[in-house]
Scaffold this active site. Structure first.
Site, PDB file in Angstrom:
ATOM      1  N   HIS A 233       0.758  -1.228   0.068  1.00  0.00           N
ATOM      2  CA  HIS A 233      -0.030   0.126   0.023  1.00  0.00           C
ATOM      3  C   HIS A 233       0.882   1.128   0.076  1.00  0.00           C
ATOM      4  CE1 HIS A 233      -3.170  -2.750   2.482  1.00  0.00           C
ATOM      5  NE2 HIS A 233      -3.617  -2.515   1.133  1.00  0.00           N
TER       6      HIS A 233
ATOM      7  N   LYS B   1     -16.465  -7.058   4.375  1.00  0.00           N
ATOM      8  CA  LYS B   1     -15.237  -8.156   4.907  1.00  0.00           C
ATOM      9  C   LYS B   1     -15.232  -7.412   6.160  1.00  0.00           C
ATOM     10  CE  LYS B   1     -11.927  -6.887   1.416  1.00  0.00           C
ATOM     11  NZ  LYS B   1     -10.419  -6.393   1.013  1.00  0.00           N
TER      12      LYS B   1
ATOM     13  N   SER C 169      -2.878  -7.810   3.010  1.00  0.00           N
ATOM     14  CA  SER C 169      -3.286  -7.611   4.490  1.00  0.00           C
ATOM     15  C   SER C 169      -3.715  -8.918   5.176  1.00  0.00           C
ATOM     16  CB  SER C 169      -4.174  -6.585   4.722  1.00  0.00           C
ATOM     17  OG  SER C 169      -3.838  -5.347   4.158  1.00  0.00           O
TER      18      SER C 169
ATOM     19  N   ARG D 110      -1.985  -6.061  -8.113  1.00  0.00           N
ATOM     20  CA  ARG D 110      -0.878  -7.090  -7.830  1.00  0.00           C
ATOM     21  C   ARG D 110      -0.811  -8.149  -8.960  1.00  0.00           C
ATOM     22  NH1 ARG D 110      -3.083  -7.787  -2.072  1.00  0.00           N
ATOM     23  NH2 ARG D 110      -4.937  -7.437  -3.312  1.00  0.00           N
TER      24      ARG D 110
HETATM   25  P1  ADP Z   1      -9.789  -3.575  -0.568  1.00  0.00           P
HETATM   26  O1  ADP Z   1     -10.648  -4.059   0.795  1.00  0.00           O
HETATM   27  O2  ADP Z   1     -10.623  -2.060  -0.915  1.00  0.00           O
HETATM   28  O3  ADP Z   1      -9.368  -4.384  -1.477  1.00  0.00           O
HETATM   29  P2  ADP Z   1      -7.253  -3.251   0.300  1.00  0.00           P
HETATM   30  O4  ADP Z   1      -6.687  -2.447   1.656  1.00  0.00           O
HETATM   31  O5  ADP Z   1      -7.059  -4.826   0.407  1.00  0.00           O
HETATM   32  O6  ADP Z   1      -8.512  -2.706   0.177  1.00  0.00           O
HETATM   33  O7  ADP Z   1      -6.424  -2.688  -0.859  1.00  0.00           O
HETATM   34  C1  ADP Z   1      -6.595  -1.559  -1.446  1.00  0.00           C
HETATM   35  C2  ADP Z   1      -5.993  -1.175  -2.861  1.00  0.00           C
HETATM   36  O8  ADP Z   1      -4.534  -1.447  -2.797  1.00  0.00           O
HETATM   37  C3  ADP Z   1      -6.428  -2.160  -3.803  1.00  0.00           C
HETATM   38  O9  ADP Z   1      -6.534  -1.818  -5.054  1.00  0.00           O
HETATM   39  C4  ADP Z   1      -5.462  -3.250  -3.737  1.00  0.00           C
HETATM   40  O10 ADP Z   1      -5.529  -4.114  -5.028  1.00  0.00           O
HETATM   41  C5  ADP Z   1      -4.237  -2.412  -3.577  1.00  0.00           C
HETATM   42  N1  ADP Z   1      -3.178  -3.275  -2.964  1.00  0.00           N
HETATM   43  C6  ADP Z   1      -3.143  -4.167  -1.873  1.00  0.00           C
HETATM   44  N2  ADP Z   1      -1.961  -4.629  -1.522  1.00  0.00           N
HETATM   45  C7  ADP Z   1      -1.121  -4.283  -2.541  1.00  0.00           C
HETATM   46  C8  ADP Z   1       0.303  -4.475  -2.975  1.00  0.00           C
HETATM   47  N3  ADP Z   1       0.841  -5.240  -2.094  1.00  0.00           N
HETATM   48  N4  ADP Z   1       0.886  -4.112  -4.000  1.00  0.00           N
HETATM   49  C9  ADP Z   1      -0.089  -3.219  -4.649  1.00  0.00           C
HETATM   50  N5  ADP Z   1      -1.199  -2.839  -4.479  1.00  0.00           N
HETATM   51  C10 ADP Z   1      -1.897  -3.495  -3.455  1.00  0.00           C
END
Ligand code: ADP
Length: 162
Positions: free
Chosen positions: A19, A43, A130, A92
């Protein structure tokens, strides 16, 4: 169209180096970036909304042009209120694509002014999520290569009380 303000929404449960990389790169593209933490997710989150925003603020510090905020309800409504139309998401792997594509199309149909911009994950973070961070920590694995030190502490604290 306001091309200087972008919104990067997510659950950030908790924030990872993946992130943070997207935040840093997006903030180079857009002088003003709002990292918007989603309160009402389908979620169930491990950390409360306050804990998630606090961790992001602690990790990001007072970086110029980056603001951490939270929202409930529809993202397009939040963005309209902020007068923002650029929505940043990270990709990703192919596995992210279908969901992200669907969300982008949905948001576009809800508000045609919204443009979703995707940033590709850095290779070294392409497998960092996460969800896996929490799973690894539950089983006693070392998560310090994937999340900032302060998040490692918070995850361990959380596990002690669960
Ligand atoms: P959500 O529940 O909205 O998917 P996340 O916190 O899991 O929220 O992710 C927010 C955004 O960041 C999403 O677009 C996700 O694909 C991206 N993201 C999460 N982890 C990574 C990573 N390791 N590298 C790049 N983008 C990421």
């Amino acid at each position: 169209m306001n091309n200087t303000l972008a919104v990067y929404p997510g659950s950030f449960d908790p924030v990872t180096f993946g992130h943070i990389d997207i935040i840093e790169r997006a903030s180079r593209l857009y002088p003003n970036l709002i990292v918007a933490v989603l309160g009402n997710s389908a979620k169930k989150s491990c950390f409360s909304l306050e804990e998630r925003t606090d961790m992001l603020r602690a990790v990001l510090g007072n970086k110029k042009g980056i603001e951490v905020d939270s929202f409930d309800g529809l993202l397009v409504t939040y963005m309209r209120n902020k007068r923002a139309n650029i929505l940043v998401r990270g990709l990703r792997a192919i596995s992210d694509f279908e969901y992200e594509f669907q969300m982008a199309l949905f948001n576009k149909s809800l508000d045609d002014n919204i443009e979703t911009v995707f940033l590709m994950s850095r290779a070294e973070y392409s497998y960092v999520s996460s969800r896996l961070i929490k799973e690894i920590a539950v089983h006693g694995g070392d998560i310090s290569s994937f999340v900032p030190h302060i998040v490692v502490e918070k995850v361990h604290e959380k596990l002690q009380f669960n």
